[in-house]
Design a protein around this motif. Structure first.
Motif, short mmCIF file in Angstrom:
data_model
loop_
_atom_site.label_atom_id
_atom_site.label_comp_id
_atom_site.label_asym_id
_atom_site.label_seq_id
_atom_site.Cartn_x
_atom_site.Cartn_y
_atom_site.Cartn_z
N ASP A 1 0.82 -1.21 0.00
CA ASP A 1 0.00 0.00 0.00
C ASP A 1 0.85 1.26 0.00
N GLN A 2 2.05 1.19 0.55
CA GLN A 2 2.97 2.34 0.58
C GLN A 2 3.69 2.51 -0.76
N LEU B 1 6.67 7.44 6.17
CA LEU B 1 6.35 6.02 6.20
C LEU B 1 5.92 5.57 7.59
N GLN C 1 2.40 6.55 8.11
CA GLN C 1 1.54 5.63 7.36
C GLN C 1 1.40 4.30 8.10
N GLU C 2 2.47 3.85 8.74
CA GLU C 2 2.40 2.62 9.55
C GLU C 2 1.43 2.81 10.71
#
Length: 163
Positions: A33-34, A150, A153-154
């Motif tokens: 997804d990233q 990131l 996002q996690e």
């Protein structure tokens, strides 16, 4: 070396958050997804109080064109997380990340503690260091921004999966 602190509160308890961050299928999906590709995740339960996660992947380079011209549009990244449970039930992780072909590396220290409402509070310290002469400050700045993005996002992915 550049450093940044990030904090996040999860509605889920500490054990549920650790379970996500140490689940190979969850991590693979999150990294897809990233925008990552060629993802390999290995999880090893060294004991009931220690879990090691090894990840290799290709990450898209989010940098100015002059940087991408030198290093390409994708970086091979090797990451190793070692999670350790303390006697009080909190968990901490040391995350080391090394992009292939760059004389730079990143580290993230994560600490998860339970809070009064049954959720978990995460304190993270992200740091990056480059040994590249002449461009170290620029490389460190780009890596710090990307690493922080990131990580956020996690946090969101763990929240969504644990909710």
């Amino acid at each position: 070396m550049l450093k940044r602190e990030e904090n996040h509160v999860f509605a889920a308890p500490v054990e549920a958050v650790v379970a996500r961050w140490t689940d190979a299928d969850f991590l693979t999906g999150m990294m897809q997804d990233q925008g990552s590709r060629e993802i390999s995740v290995t999880v090893e339960h060294l004991s009931s109080d220690q879990i090691q996660v090894a990840i290799t992947r290709q990450v898209p380079v989010d940098a100015p064109a002059m940087i991408r011209a030198v290093i390409g549009s994708w970086l091979d990244l090797t990451q190793r997380d070692v999670w350790t449970r303390a006697a009080d039930g909190s968990w901490s992780a040391v995350r080391d990340a090394k992009p292939k072909g760059l004389s730079a590396e990143g580290q993230c220290l994560l600490t998860l503690t339970g809070n009064a409402d049954g959720g978990a509070t995460c304190a993270a310290i992200v740091s990056v260091q480059s040994r590249a002469p002449m461009v170290a400050a620029m490389v460190e700045s780009l890596m710090l921004e990307d690493s922080t993005k990131l990580l956020r996002q996690e946090f969101a992915a763990v929240d969504a999966a644990s909710g």
